[in-house]
Design an enzyme around this catalytic site. Structure first.
Site, PDB file in Angstrom:
ATOM      1  N   ALA A 150       8.432 -28.488   3.563  1.00 48.65           N
ATOM      2  CA  ALA A 150       9.272 -29.626   3.180  1.00 48.65           C
ATOM      3  C   ALA A 150       9.698 -29.428   1.720  1.00 48.65           C
ATOM      4  O   ALA A 150       9.241 -28.497   1.048  1.00 48.65           O
ATOM      5  CB  ALA A 150       8.494 -30.924   3.347  1.00 48.65           C
ATOM      6  N   ASN A 152       9.356 -31.614  -0.914  1.00 44.62           N
ATOM      7  CA  ASN A 152       8.767 -32.418  -2.001  1.00 44.62           C
ATOM      8  C   ASN A 152       7.807 -31.624  -2.895  1.00 44.62           C
ATOM      9  O   ASN A 152       7.709 -31.899  -4.087  1.00 44.62           O
ATOM     10  CB  ASN A 152       8.091 -33.661  -1.432  1.00 44.62           C
ATOM     11  CG  ASN A 152       7.052 -33.336  -0.394  1.00 44.62           C
ATOM     12  OD1 ASN A 152       6.999 -32.223   0.131  1.00 44.62           O
ATOM     13  ND2 ASN A 152       6.215 -34.307  -0.090  1.00 44.62           N
ATOM     14  N   SER A 228       8.699 -33.643   8.857  1.00 45.27           N
ATOM     15  CA  SER A 228       8.706 -34.971   9.462  1.00 45.27           C
ATOM     16  C   SER A 228       8.183 -34.922  10.906  1.00 45.27           C
ATOM     17  O   SER A 228       8.110 -33.842  11.498  1.00 45.27           O
ATOM     18  CB  SER A 228      10.133 -35.513   9.453  1.00 45.27           C
ATOM     19  OG  SER A 228      10.940 -34.647  10.214  1.00 45.27           O
ATOM     20  N   GLU A 249       1.586 -30.644   9.522  1.00 48.30           N
ATOM     21  CA  GLU A 249       1.350 -31.643   8.467  1.00 48.30           C
ATOM     22  C   GLU A 249       2.575 -32.518   8.430  1.00 48.30           C
ATOM     23  O   GLU A 249       3.606 -32.135   7.871  1.00 48.30           O
ATOM     24  CB  GLU A 249       1.149 -30.938   7.117  1.00 48.30           C
ATOM     25  CG  GLU A 249      -0.124 -30.145   6.995  1.00 48.30           C
ATOM     26  CD  GLU A 249      -1.363 -31.014   6.983  1.00 48.30           C
ATOM     27  OE1 GLU A 249      -1.260 -32.252   6.858  1.00 48.30           O
ATOM     28  OE2 GLU A 249      -2.459 -30.445   7.133  1.00 48.30           O
ATOM     29  N   CYS A 283       3.976 -37.455   1.400  1.00 44.80           N
ATOM     30  CA  CYS A 283       3.698 -37.798   2.801  1.00 44.80           C
ATOM     31  C   CYS A 283       2.566 -38.796   2.956  1.00 44.80           C
ATOM     32  O   CYS A 283       2.590 -39.647   3.824  1.00 44.80           O
ATOM     33  CB  CYS A 283       3.363 -36.530   3.562  1.00 44.80           C
ATOM     34  SG  CYS A 283       2.069 -35.576   2.754  1.00 44.80           S
ATOM     35  N   GLU A 383       8.875 -44.397   7.933  1.00 45.55           N
ATOM     36  CA  GLU A 383       8.650 -43.658   6.692  1.00 45.55           C
ATOM     37  C   GLU A 383       9.959 -43.616   5.898  1.00 45.55           C
ATOM     38  O   GLU A 383      10.974 -43.143   6.394  1.00 45.55           O
ATOM     39  CB  GLU A 383       8.189 -42.228   7.014  1.00 45.55           C
ATOM     40  CG  GLU A 383       7.775 -41.487   5.765  1.00 45.55           C
ATOM     41  CD  GLU A 383       7.332 -40.052   6.053  1.00 45.55           C
ATOM     42  OE1 GLU A 383       7.998 -39.367   6.838  1.00 45.55           O
ATOM     43  OE2 GLU A 383       6.325 -39.625   5.470  1.00 45.55           O
ATOM     44  N   LYS A 453      -3.255 -38.822  15.072  1.00 48.14           N
ATOM     45  CA  LYS A 453      -2.138 -39.420  15.821  1.00 48.14           C
ATOM     46  C   LYS A 453      -0.877 -38.580  15.576  1.00 48.14           C
ATOM     47  O   LYS A 453      -0.944 -37.350  15.520  1.00 48.14           O
ATOM     48  CB  LYS A 453      -1.989 -40.893  15.458  1.00 48.14           C
ATOM     49  CG  LYS A 453      -3.213 -41.716  15.914  1.00 48.14           C
ATOM     50  CD  LYS A 453      -3.415 -42.989  15.148  1.00 48.14           C
ATOM     51  CE  LYS A 453      -2.576 -44.146  15.635  1.00 48.14           C
ATOM     52  NZ  LYS A 453      -2.901 -45.375  14.874  1.00 48.14           N
ATOM     53  N   GLU A 460      -5.372 -28.669   6.433  1.00 48.32           N
ATOM     54  CA  GLU A 460      -5.173 -27.730   5.333  1.00 48.32           C
ATOM     55  C   GLU A 460      -6.305 -27.929   4.348  1.00 48.32           C
ATOM     56  O   GLU A 460      -6.999 -28.949   4.358  1.00 48.32           O
ATOM     57  CB  GLU A 460      -3.808 -27.967   4.668  1.00 48.32           C
ATOM     58  CG  GLU A 460      -2.677 -27.683   5.642  1.00 48.32           C
ATOM     59  CD  GLU A 460      -1.327 -27.416   5.016  1.00 48.32           C
ATOM     60  OE1 GLU A 460      -0.841 -28.293   4.278  1.00 48.32           O
ATOM     61  OE2 GLU A 460      -0.755 -26.340   5.277  1.00 48.32           O
TER      62      GLU A 460
HETATM   63  P1  NDP Z   1      11.975 -31.961   7.836  1.00 47.94           P
HETATM   64  O1  NDP Z   1      11.099 -32.260   8.977  1.00 47.94           O
HETATM   65  O2  NDP Z   1      13.395 -32.358   7.888  1.00 47.94           O
HETATM   66  O3  NDP Z   1      11.973 -30.376   7.538  1.00 47.94           O
HETATM   67  C1  NDP Z   1      10.778 -29.655   7.331  1.00 47.94           C
HETATM   68  C2  NDP Z   1      11.093 -28.164   7.418  1.00 47.94           C
HETATM   69  O4  NDP Z   1      11.330 -27.799   8.783  1.00 47.94           O
HETATM   70  C3  NDP Z   1      12.331 -27.741   6.642  1.00 47.94           C
HETATM   71  O5  NDP Z   1      12.118 -26.474   6.078  1.00 47.94           O
HETATM   72  C4  NDP Z   1      13.374 -27.711   7.746  1.00 47.94           C
HETATM   73  O6  NDP Z   1      14.483 -26.927   7.415  1.00 47.94           O
HETATM   74  C5  NDP Z   1      12.582 -27.139   8.893  1.00 47.94           C
HETATM   75  N1  NDP Z   1      13.152 -27.395  10.212  1.00 47.94           N
HETATM   76  C6  NDP Z   1      13.996 -28.376  10.599  1.00 47.94           C
HETATM   77  N2  NDP Z   1      14.262 -28.296  11.924  1.00 47.94           N
HETATM   78  C7  NDP Z   1      13.536 -27.253  12.403  1.00 47.94           C
HETATM   79  C8  NDP Z   1      13.365 -26.668  13.693  1.00 47.94           C
HETATM   80  N3  NDP Z   1      13.971 -27.148  14.782  1.00 47.94           N
HETATM   81  N4  NDP Z   1      12.543 -25.596  13.811  1.00 47.94           N
HETATM   82  C9  NDP Z   1      11.886 -25.104  12.726  1.00 47.94           C
HETATM   83  N5  NDP Z   1      12.034 -25.612  11.482  1.00 47.94           N
HETATM   84  C10 NDP Z   1      12.830 -26.676  11.312  1.00 47.94           C
HETATM   85  O7  NDP Z   1      11.232 -32.590   6.604  1.00 47.94           O
HETATM   86  P2  NDP Z   1      11.731 -32.767   5.107  1.00 47.94           P
HETATM   87  O8  NDP Z   1      11.993 -31.426   4.496  1.00 47.94           O
HETATM   88  O9  NDP Z   1      12.817 -33.791   5.103  1.00 47.94           O
HETATM   89  O10 NDP Z   1      10.412 -33.348   4.413  1.00 47.94           O
HETATM   90  C11 NDP Z   1      10.044 -34.677   4.495  1.00 47.94           C
HETATM   91  C12 NDP Z   1       8.999 -34.910   5.562  1.00 47.94           C
HETATM   92  O11 NDP Z   1       7.893 -34.042   5.356  1.00 47.94           O
HETATM   93  C13 NDP Z   1       8.435 -36.294   5.551  1.00 47.94           C
HETATM   94  O12 NDP Z   1       8.353 -36.811   6.852  1.00 47.94           O
HETATM   95  C14 NDP Z   1       7.034 -36.117   4.998  1.00 47.94           C
HETATM   96  O13 NDP Z   1       6.145 -37.091   5.373  1.00 47.94           O
HETATM   97  C15 NDP Z   1       6.679 -34.771   5.478  1.00 47.94           C
HETATM   98  N6  NDP Z   1       5.649 -34.195   4.639  1.00 47.94           N
HETATM   99  C16 NDP Z   1       4.383 -34.070   5.144  1.00 47.94           C
HETATM  100  C17 NDP Z   1       3.363 -33.596   4.358  1.00 47.94           C
HETATM  101  C18 NDP Z   1       1.982 -33.418   4.911  1.00 47.94           C
HETATM  102  O14 NDP Z   1       1.231 -32.622   4.358  1.00 47.94           O
HETATM  103  N7  NDP Z   1       1.583 -34.092   5.952  1.00 47.94           N
HETATM  104  C19 NDP Z   1       3.597 -33.228   2.961  1.00 47.94           C
HETATM  105  C20 NDP Z   1       4.972 -33.348   2.555  1.00 47.94           C
HETATM  106  C21 NDP Z   1       5.952 -33.839   3.375  1.00 47.94           C
HETATM  107  P3  NDP Z   1      15.752 -27.674   6.780  1.00 47.94           P
HETATM  108  O15 NDP Z   1      15.255 -28.362   5.570  1.00 47.94           O
HETATM  109  O16 NDP Z   1      16.654 -26.574   6.483  1.00 47.94           O
HETATM  110  O17 NDP Z   1      16.244 -28.620   7.829  1.00 47.94           O
END
Ligand code: NDP
Length: 486
Positions: A150, A152, A228, A249, A283, A383, A453, A460
């Site tokens: 992601a 952030n 996400s 995650e 997150c 979220e 969930k 991690e």
């Molecule tokens: P996204 O889910 O939009 O994207 C995450 C990553 O997955 C990006 O690199 C994205 O590429 C890639 N991606 C998107 N579609 C696909 C696919 N079909 N197959 C494989 N990879 C794909 O998240 P965000 O970048 O918007 O980040 C925010 C989200 O991340 C929030 O929901 C947050 O809660 C979560 N998060 C969770 C954390 C945790 O540890 N639990 C920590 C930090 C954030 P691209 O950006 O090019 O679309």
């Protein structure tokens, strides 16, 4: 301002470009200026990354565990030496204030490398006596792991995935979010400098389709995503096609529960950290702040008073405490949720606007607090991933527990109380992968981190991560003759 890297990708120990890939325009979120232009990976780039990672993994698996640990610890030392330079890049990439990135990003990555570098030589199997015979187990790497990040915490996410993966003897291909493509490239340079074989940690840039291509390639053995829930569902399903290992995650809507006996100043500090740090783009944030009804007025008065002093501005300035959101679309999304909160009938206590006097091209928003929020409102269920804090009130422990758990997410939770029995009773019943008592959002590498969930699968950090980057081979050793029925 220019943060243009040598090339878009880092594969097999060197920068690599393929300008036929779709453009990725990297923007400094505080000014809207373009700071770099990169290109999404083409199938040829993806193929090179996978082939080189497979080669490097076989080479890496021949290193002794102590040698592997040494490379990781050297990488950590280089990161620490370059913390200032890496922090400035992280600030340009994400828009997070330099006072945060200096202490929370490259340094957190270095800690992960130190921790797993130290563990590398301790990863052993077990011996199992079986009378005259015996069995033993070998802890083996999975092979090539794909990390998808992601936007952030681009450095931290890359290190939290790479450190345990490499410690266990795997190679990693990392695909950063296309919004923050720069920091992982620096990490790739550092691994080579630290002595890792070329190809052990490759970075390929791209949009979701590149992540999907990596997650479904037969040469990929594991996929670790930070993203996400909707993306998690897609990537999990894609990985399942090939029965690949996964770590997910994902997002959250975590409760922070403040009882009437809590230390109010500490609870306010935690609520600030849990909602406004990194401009709310974390997150595990505690975005549903359940405050006991008897202390609501006091709590809101203090958080309003303290937040009024927050310095919002250019994240490159030492004094800035709150920077912009990462992108235009995130800015629009968060402002949209402020509107939703208003129209749902929540009371906007402070914030909600674009702050005045700052660069109008930047993606700034004031830290925002809604009171009078009810469980059914969208701002309490979805979220937002921005600095929007919702205050909900409660009367009893049983009631707040039930409401806190009434969500599809389960990433984190926090409890503030001086009653030690109540604190432990609460965390035992909270449906969350990570809980904090009388603090919030501390995620040291020594402690497992992850969700339950829909917030995720796997963990991690800590020893727990080893289970997700290695597999066990069982070996039966017969000492006597082999009996057969005929
Ligand atoms: P996204 O889910 O939009 O994207 C995450 C990553 O997955 C990006 O690199 C994205 O590429 C890639 N991606 C998107 N579609 C696909 C696919 N079909 N197959 C494989 N990879 C794909 O998240 P965000 O970048 O918007 O980040 C925010 C989200 O991340 C929030 O929901 C947050 O809660 C979560 N998060 C969770 C954390 C945790 O540890 N639990 C920590 C930090 C954030 P691209 O950006 O090019 O679309």
């Amino acid at each position: 301002m220019n943060a243009q890297p040598t090339a878009s990708h880092f594969i097999d120990g060197a920068y690599l470009e393929d300008e036929t890939g779709r453009e990725i325009v990297c923007i400094f979120p505080a000014t809207g200026e373009t700071i770099a232009t990169l290109h999404s990976a083409t199938p040829a780039i993806i193929d090179k990354a996978l082939a080189s990672a497979r080669r490097a993994q076989r080479q890496w698996a021949r290193f002794t565990p102590v040698e592997r640990g040494r490379v990781l610890r050297r990488a950590a030392d280089i990161i620490r030496e370059r913390n200032e330079e890496l922090s400035q890049l992280e600030t340009l990439d994400t828009g997070k204030p330099i006072q945060e990135t200096r202490v929370a990003d490259a340094t957190s990555g270095a800690e992960a490398l130190e921790y797993f570098g130290g563990l590398a030589a301790t990863l052993t199997g077990e011996t199992i006596p079986l009378g005259a015979d015996l069995a033993y187990t070998l802890r083996e790497p999975l092979g090539v792991c794909v990390g998808i990040g992601a936007w952030n915490y681009p450095t931290q996410i890359a290190c939290w995935k790479a450190a345990p993966a490499l410690a266990c003897g795997n190679a990693m291909i990392f695909k950063p979010s296309e919004l923050t493509p720069l920091c992982a490239l620096k990490l790739a340079e550092i691994f080579v400098e630290a002595g890792a074989p070329a190809g052990l940690f490759n970075v390929v840039q791209g949009y979701g389709d590149v992540g999907a291509a990596l997650a479904t390639d037969p040469r990929t053995d594991k996929v670790s995503l930070t993203g996400s829930v909707p993306t998690g569902k897609k990537v999990y399903a894609a990985a399942a096609e090939g029965i690949r290992h996964v770590t997910m995650e994902l997002g959250g809507k975590s409760p922070l529960i403040i009882f009437e006996d809590a230390d109010i100043e500490n609870a306010v500090s935690a609520a600030i950290n849990a909602n406004f740090y990194s401009t709310g783009q974390i997150c595990s944030n505690g975005t549903r702040v359940f405050v006991h009804e008897s202390i609501e007025d006091k709590f809101i008065a203090r958080i309003a008073e303290r937040t009024a002093k927050a310095i919002i501005g250019d994240p490159r300035e030492d004094a800035t405490q709150i920077g912009p959101l990462v992108s235009k679309s995130q800015h629009e999304k968060v402002l949209g949720y402020v509107e939703i909160g208003r129209s749902e009938g929540a009371t906007l206590v402070f914030g909600g606007d674009i702050p005045k006097g700052l660069n109008a091209q930047g993606f700034f928003i004031e830290p925002t607090l809604f009171s009078g929020v009810t469980d059914a409102m969208r701002i309490a269920r979805e979220e937002i991933f921005g600095p929007v804090l919702s205050v909900l009130t409660f009367k009893t422990e049983d009631e707040v527990l039930e409401r806190a758990n009434a969500t599809e997410f389960g990433l984190a939770a926090g409890v503030f109380t001086k009653d030690i029995a109540r604190a432990h009773r609460m965390v035992a019943a909270l449906e969350a992968g990570t809980c904090w008592i009388n603090t919030y959002n501390l995620t040291p590498v020594e402690m497992p981190f992850g969700g339950v969930k829909q917030s995720g699968v796997g963990r991690e950090n800590a020893r727990a991560a080893i289970e997700h980057y290695s597999q066990v081979k069982s070996v039966y050793v017969a000492m006597g003759d082999v009996e057969a029925p005929f």
